[in-house]
Design a protein around this motif. Structure first.
Motif, mmCIF file in Angstrom:
data_model
loop_
_atom_site.group_PDB
_atom_site.id
_atom_site.type_symbol
_atom_site.label_atom_id
_atom_site.label_comp_id
_atom_site.label_asym_id
_atom_site.label_seq_id
_atom_site.Cartn_x
_atom_site.Cartn_y
_atom_site.Cartn_z
ATOM 1 N N ARG A 46 0.832 -1.206 0.000
ATOM 2 C CA ARG A 46 0.000 0.000 0.000
ATOM 3 C C ARG A 46 0.866 1.255 0.000
ATOM 4 O O ARG A 46 0.596 2.216 -0.700
ATOM 5 N N LEU A 47 1.927 1.196 0.814
ATOM 6 C CA LEU A 47 2.801 2.365 0.888
ATOM 7 C C LEU A 47 3.488 2.617 -0.459
ATOM 8 O O LEU A 47 3.572 3.748 -0.930
ATOM 9 N N ILE A 48 3.962 1.551 -1.054
ATOM 10 C CA ILE A 48 4.630 1.705 -2.350
ATOM 11 C C ILE A 48 3.651 2.242 -3.385
ATOM 12 O O ILE A 48 3.980 3.127 -4.172
ATOM 13 N N ALA A 49 2.447 1.726 -3.337
ATOM 14 C CA ALA A 49 1.439 2.200 -4.287
ATOM 15 C C ALA A 49 1.195 3.697 -4.087
ATOM 16 O O ALA A 49 1.016 4.445 -5.050
ATOM 17 N N ALA A 50 1.240 4.132 -2.820
ATOM 18 C CA ALA A 50 1.011 5.557 -2.535
ATOM 19 C C ALA A 50 2.133 6.403 -3.118
ATOM 20 O O ALA A 50 1.883 7.437 -3.740
ATOM 21 N N ILE A 51 3.378 5.959 -2.898
ATOM 22 C CA ILE A 51 4.510 6.723 -3.448
ATOM 23 C C ILE A 51 4.412 6.777 -4.970
ATOM 24 O O ILE A 51 4.607 7.819 -5.596
ATOM 25 N N LEU A 52 4.072 5.660 -5.533
ATOM 26 C CA LEU A 52 3.971 5.588 -6.992
ATOM 27 C C LEU A 52 2.906 6.549 -7.497
ATOM 28 O O LEU A 52 3.105 7.265 -8.477
ATOM 29 N N LYS A 53 1.791 6.599 -6.782
ATOM 30 C CA LYS A 53 0.688 7.469 -7.189
ATOM 31 C C LYS A 53 1.133 8.931 -7.136
ATOM 32 O O LYS A 53 0.902 9.702 -8.061
ATOM 33 N N LEU A 54 1.802 9.282 -6.026
ATOM 34 C CA LEU A 54 2.270 10.664 -5.880
ATOM 35 C C LEU A 54 3.235 11.021 -6.986
ATOM 36 O O LEU A 54 3.167 12.092 -7.567
ATOM 37 N N SER A 55 4.178 10.134 -7.245
ATOM 38 C CA SER A 55 5.186 10.460 -8.242
ATOM 39 C C SER A 55 4.548 10.557 -9.614
ATOM 40 O O SER A 55 4.920 11.379 -10.430
ATOM 41 N N ARG A 56 3.525 9.754 -9.845
ATOM 42 C CA ARG A 56 2.835 9.866 -11.137
ATOM 43 C C ARG A 56 2.095 11.186 -11.255
ATOM 44 O O ARG A 56 2.080 11.810 -12.300
ATOM 45 N N GLU A 57 1.479 11.614 -10.151
ATOM 46 C CA GLU A 57 0.752 12.884 -10.195
ATOM 47 C C GLU A 57 1.699 14.024 -10.513
ATOM 48 O O GLU A 57 1.373 14.937 -11.251
ATOM 49 N N GLY A 58 2.896 13.973 -9.914
ATOM 50 C CA GLY A 58 3.875 15.025 -10.172
ATOM 51 C C GLY A 58 4.339 15.040 -11.620
ATOM 52 O O GLY A 58 4.762 16.054 -12.129
ATOM 53 N N ARG A 59 4.269 13.897 -12.286
ATOM 54 C CA ARG A 59 4.793 13.811 -13.648
ATOM 55 C C ARG A 59 3.725 14.013 -14.701
ATOM 56 O O ARG A 59 4.042 14.168 -15.862
ATOM 57 N N ARG A 60 2.474 13.965 -14.263
ATOM 58 C CA ARG A 60 1.402 14.026 -15.251
ATOM 59 C C ARG A 60 1.448 15.343 -16.032
ATOM 60 O O ARG A 60 1.720 16.393 -15.481
ATOM 61 N N ARG A 61 1.179 15.241 -17.323
ATOM 62 C CA ARG A 61 1.147 16.445 -18.137
ATOM 63 C C ARG A 61 -0.187 17.145 -17.908
ATOM 64 O O ARG A 61 -1.240 16.533 -18.078
ATOM 65 N N PHE A 62 -0.123 18.398 -17.504
ATOM 66 C CA PHE A 62 -1.350 19.126 -17.220
ATOM 67 C C PHE A 62 -1.930 19.701 -18.490
ATOM 68 O O PHE A 62 -1.214 20.108 -19.378
ATOM 69 N N ASP A 63 -3.236 19.717 -18.512
ATOM 70 C CA ASP A 63 -3.930 20.165 -19.706
ATOM 71 C C ASP A 63 -4.905 21.259 -19.279
ATOM 72 O O ASP A 63 -6.065 20.970 -18.974
ATOM 73 N N PRO A 64 -4.462 22.518 -19.238
ATOM 74 C CA PRO A 64 -5.327 23.569 -18.683
ATOM 75 C C PRO A 64 -6.537 23.832 -19.563
ATOM 76 O O PRO A 64 -6.429 23.830 -20.786
ATOM 77 N N GLU A 65 -7.670 24.024 -18.931
ATOM 78 C CA GLU A 65 -8.884 24.391 -19.661
ATOM 79 C C GLU A 65 -9.707 25.290 -18.736
ATOM 80 O O GLU A 65 -9.523 25.262 -17.514
ATOM 81 N N PRO A 66 -10.601 26.099 -19.295
ATOM 82 C CA PRO A 66 -11.423 26.957 -18.421
ATOM 83 C C PRO A 66 -12.343 26.082 -17.574
ATOM 84 O O PRO A 66 -12.989 25.168 -18.095
ATOM 85 N N LEU A 67 -12.377 26.357 -16.291
ATOM 86 C CA LEU A 67 -13.194 25.553 -15.389
ATOM 87 C C LEU A 67 -14.195 26.453 -14.666
ATOM 88 O O LEU A 67 -13.800 27.390 -13.986
ATOM 89 N N ALA A 68 -15.483 26.146 -14.847
ATOM 90 C CA ALA A 68 -16.506 26.854 -14.085
ATOM 91 C C ALA A 68 -16.524 26.195 -12.710
ATOM 92 O O ALA A 68 -17.014 25.080 -12.543
ATOM 93 N N MET A 69 -15.947 26.862 -11.738
ATOM 94 C CA MET A 69 -15.656 26.209 -10.469
ATOM 95 C C MET A 69 -16.903 25.817 -9.679
ATOM 96 O O MET A 69 -16.923 24.776 -9.027
ATOM 97 N N THR A 70 -17.946 26.676 -9.742
ATOM 98 C CA THR A 70 -19.161 26.323 -9.000
ATOM 99 C C THR A 70 -19.700 24.993 -9.503
ATOM 100 O O THR A 70 -20.015 24.079 -8.735
ATOM 101 N N HIS A 71 -19.744 24.875 -10.822
ATOM 102 C CA HIS A 71 -20.254 23.658 -11.440
ATOM 103 C C HIS A 71 -19.370 22.465 -11.091
ATOM 104 O O HIS A 71 -19.846 21.390 -10.722
ATOM 105 N N LEU A 72 -18.066 22.684 -11.175
ATOM 106 C CA LEU A 72 -17.118 21.596 -10.931
ATOM 107 C C LEU A 72 -17.201 21.106 -9.484
ATOM 108 O O LEU A 72 -17.316 19.900 -9.216
ATOM 109 N N VAL A 73 -17.195 22.060 -8.539
ATOM 110 C CA VAL A 73 -17.196 21.660 -7.131
ATOM 111 C C VAL A 73 -18.547 21.043 -6.748
ATOM 112 O O VAL A 73 -18.607 20.095 -5.978
ATOM 113 N N ARG A 74 -19.638 21.552 -7.342
ATOM 114 C CA ARG A 74 -20.954 20.946 -7.071
ATOM 115 C C ARG A 74 -20.978 19.500 -7.546
ATOM 116 O O ARG A 74 -21.543 18.627 -6.888
ATOM 117 N N GLY A 75 -20.335 19.278 -8.706
ATOM 118 C CA GLY A 75 -20.257 17.911 -9.237
ATOM 119 C C GLY A 75 -19.573 16.982 -8.249
ATOM 120 O O GLY A 75 -20.027 15.853 -8.007
#
Lengths: 647, 148
Positions: free
Chosen positions: A443-472
């Motif tokens: 479980r711990l290894i999986a957690a580290i792996l997940k974190l490191s993957r999140e740090g490496r993920r390519r971000f794809d910015p798009e306009p976000l209507a936050m009220t709608h997003l957070v309500r979702g």
């Protein structure tokens, strides 16, 4: 009517006094505006004394130069009064024009005052004359003399407060001196003297004349000495000012050098002209090479065109130039520079020149690149470590399970053995601990792996209507909220931001999930999501709850991997907030917590409104040291170079 | 054993001895009795597959099924996969990628390169042995072409 004449030597002397006095006054007057508050008054008084006293002494000597064939004496009181008038009027006029807030047309007020004052001085001086005769004035000529006085005073004041070189000042002093003398002699021409007893005093003439000449010489001598001393004071001040100027210039150069800067100037049209020692020393370009736009040849080819365009736009807009580009230094290496240039305006708002500084930021840029690389390296390590840790784990788990199978076989075999049950239990207990440890480790290894993957993920910015997003997100967690009898409210008007949808969803999903997880059973739970603008075009989102709270000593810890706060009564690995923090940072934002145990917790996520461009560049950027075959493959393949030590 | 599968050799390229042993045990438990040729590094595996001259002709008349781990000490399994699928003598041999990595991009890349099956080794042994046994069952029905 008496035939009158002038002693040419004394006339010349009076003229010399007028010129010298004018020069001194001009010199002092120039310092009135530049000096500090205390010095200002000293220079003003000095200028008034020099000018007023000079005019008066010129006038007096001029009177003595007047030969009217009559014995003349002077009333001391009135003579002194005329001196006082001269000094006071000149001082007042200079003070008026010398005010810091004085406009240019102020000389048109001060000039006439001073002119009329000088005329008053002249005629008071005339009235001080005691002689056996009558004075009569021709009115038009008197008016002319006053006119000349006003004109001369106005010109004098105008010249005084104009920045001029030494020769200009000299010429001005000459013109002014002649004008002052001209006024005097015009005034004299207006006077007609009629003797009461013609011839009665002719016998004294010679003697009186000698007295008059001596008096004139005394007055002139004293005046010259005073003016000389004044000039001496002025010279000392000049030296002080030049010393200060030199010190200030040296300080300025040192300041530019201290910020590793290179100073340069351009003409108002934005062309490099004249000597540019800083630029020449940096680039090795000669004056002929850098002249006009020649400097651009030393700029990196990729940066050249944008630099010239940005510069031309700045010159056209008369704004501050802020730019960055690479410059080939004398040694042939490219160095990064941050540039700032400002227009220098003259008194009329026109650009006199441009002054700019190139600041060397090469090391900063290199440090940034290094930091980026080492960040990437750490992420690669995390990825590799977590991967490679998994492989032996498969073995431990696998062979433990094989042993489990063997244990069952043994159990059958040992069924009748007296120690059989004990042996079986011992083995079973040991295997149980091993398996539990492995499950946890995985479980711990999986957690580290997940974190490191999140740090490496390519971000794809798009306009976000936050009220709608957070309500979702809140809707997705409604089941959990309902089960706990909690409500999640999302503000109506959350602003729109441009960011990676998945990352933002994970951030708020985690925070809301946490809020629902750690409610206080003593009261109905409420979770609120609100937003407010923050400086630097950012938005400050707040996720607040009325849950059990986090003790202050845990406020930093909760963002660490595998760390949790308070009673461990909820399922979880302690990776949620660590992952949220990593994501928020990757989004170019920051996260803080404020909480009071027993009252509630607020997580504040400050995110930029727009996408973080250089951040995503940093993620996709593959440095030269990158061991992977292709950058688009960066996230997939572990780096083999670091594993040479393996068999 | 079905006759068509009889001649097939399983080439197992796996650097971890323990994994290799666990894989073998579970394949056998699935009733697959084919020859298993194990290699613990990429270099020796490539030499076996492509021969000393590297041409691949040596595999010409073999019936091979390749079990490939991606994390090898001397090269990545991706390199081996690429070479197998690029060589006319080996490109039709089924390749089963069996590795600990479950990264989606890596999985994609392996299929892009022509991998036939991609399996993640579960740490959970039950999952692991299940996967391998099912793979063994799969081996027993699969048709491996004869390489001309």
């Amino acid at each position: 009517m008496i035939s009158t004449g002038y002693n040419p030597a004394l006339v010349a002397l009076s003229l010399a006094i007028a010129v010298l006095a004018s020069y001194t006054a001009l010199d002092f007057g120039g310092r009135v505006r530049d000096g500090g508050a205390r010095l200002r008054w000293a220079w003003l008084v000095g200028a008034a004394l020099a000018m007023g006293g000079g005019i008066w002494s010129m006038h007096f000597v001029g009177m003595l130069a007047f030969e009217m064939g009559l014995p003349a004496a002077y009333d001391l009181g009135r003579t002194l009064l005329s001196l006082l008038i001269a000094v006071a009027v000149t001082g007042a006029a200079l003070a008026w024009v010398g005010r810091r807030q004085a406009a240019r047309w102020d000389v048109l007020v001060a000039g006439p005052i001073m002119g009329i004052g000088v005329a008053a001085m002249h005629y008071t001086g005339m009235a001080a004359m005691r002689m056996p005769g009558n004075l009569a004035y021709s009115l038009p000529i008197v008016a002319l003399s006053v006119g000349i006085a006003v004109l001369a005073a106005t010109v004098a004041l105008w010249l005084t407060f104009r920045p001029t070189g030494i020769w200009q000042r000299f010429a001005a002093a000459l013109v002014m001196g002649v004008a002052v003398a001209g006024m005097h002699y015009t005034g004299m021409a207006a006077a007609t003297i009629t003797a009461e007893e013609s011839g009665a005093h002719s016998a004294h003439l010679a003697a009186t004349s000698v007295d008059q000449q001596n008096l004139a010489l005394y007055v002139a001598g004293v005046t010259f000495v005073i003016l000389f001393l004044a000039m001496l004071a002025s010279a000392f001040d000049q030296q002080r000012i030049q010393g200060e100027l030199r010190a200030s210039e040296e300080r300025f150069r040192a300041a530019v050098a201290a910020v590793r800067g290179v100073l340069w100037t351009n003409d108002p049209q934005g062309r490099m002209t004249g000597e540019q020692p800083g630029w020449a020393a940096l680039t090795g370009q000669t004056r002929a090479e850098y002249q006009n736009y020649g400097w651009a040849d030393a700029v990196h080819p990729d940066d050249r065109q944008p630099s010239v365009e940005a510069w031309n736009a700045t010159v056209a807009g008369r704004s501050t130039f802020v730019h960055e580009h690479r410059v080939r230094a004398r040694d042939g290496l490219w160095r990064h520079f941050s540039i700032r240039a400002v227009p220098v305006f003259d008194g009329h708002g026109a650009i006199r020149e441009w002054v700019g500084v190139h600041t060397d930021i090469t090391e900063q840029r290199e440090a940034e690149a290094e930091l980026r690389e080492s960040n990437e390296e750490i992420q690669r390590y995390a990825y590799i470590v977590s991967h490679d840790l998994r492989a032996p784990l498969v073995n431990v788990m696998g062979f433990t399970s094989e042993l489990e199978a063997v244990r069952e076989e043994l159990q059958t075999l040992l069924r009748d053995h007296p120690q059989g049950a004990r042996i079986n239990d011992d083995i079973a207990e040991s295997l149980g601990f091993i398996q539990a440890a492995i499950i946890k480790m995985e479980r711990l290894i999986a957690a580290i792996l997940k974190l490191s993957r999140e740090g490496r993920r390519r971000f794809d910015p798009e306009p976000l209507a936050m009220t709608h997003l957070v309500r979702g997100i809140a809707d997705a967690q409604r089941h959990q909220a309902d089960r706990k009898g909690a409500t999640v409210s999302v503000a109506e008007e959350l602003p729109e931001i441009v960011a990676d949808r998945l990352a933002v969803e994970q951030v708020f999903g985690n925070l809301i999930d946490n809020a629902l997880k750690y409610l206080d059973p003593a009261r109905p739970g409420t979770v609120e999501v609100t937003a407010s603008p923050a400086p630097g075009n950012r938005i400050r989102f707040a996720v607040s709850d009325n849950g059990r709270g986090i003790p202050p000593q845990d406020h930093g810890r909760i963002f660490e991997l595998f760390r949790r706060s308070g009673a461990q009564d909820q399922p979880g690995e302690g990776i949620g907030l660590a992952s949220v923090k990593a994501l928020v940072r990757a989004l170019g934002g920051r996260i803080e917590v404020s909480s009071q145990p027993g009252a509630g917790t607020t997580f504040i996520v400050t995110l930029p409104r727009g996408p973080v461009t250089d951040r995503s560049a940093a993620i996709t950027h593959c440095p030269t040291r990158c061991p992977w075959p292709r950058s688009d493959h960066a996230a997939a393949l572990p780096c083999r170079q670091h594993r040479d030590d393996r068999g | 054993m079905q006759p068509p599968f009889h001649a097939v050799s399983i080439v197992m390229i796996e650097d971890d001895e323990g994994h290799a042993r666990l894989i073998e045990r579970n394949i056998r438990r699935a009733g697959v009795n084919n020859e298993i040729v194990p290699f613990r590094d990429g270099t020796s595996a490539l030499e076996f597959l492509f021969g000393a001259d590297g041409s691949g002709e040596v595999s010409g008349r073999r019936h091979l099924l390749i079990l490939l781990d991606l994390n090898l000490p001397d090269m990545t399994g991706i390199d081996i996969l690429e070479r197998i699928k690029a060589n006319p003598h080996t490109k039709r041999s089924p390749v089963v990628v069996l590795t600990t990595t479950d990264d989606s991009r890596e999985i994609q890349r392996c299929y892009d390169l022509g991998a036939n099956v991609y399996i993640t080794k579960p740490v959970n042994y039950e999952g692991f042995s299940n996967a391998i046994r099912q793979l063994g069952l799969f081996f027993s029905v699969i048709q491996v072409p004869e390489i001309p």
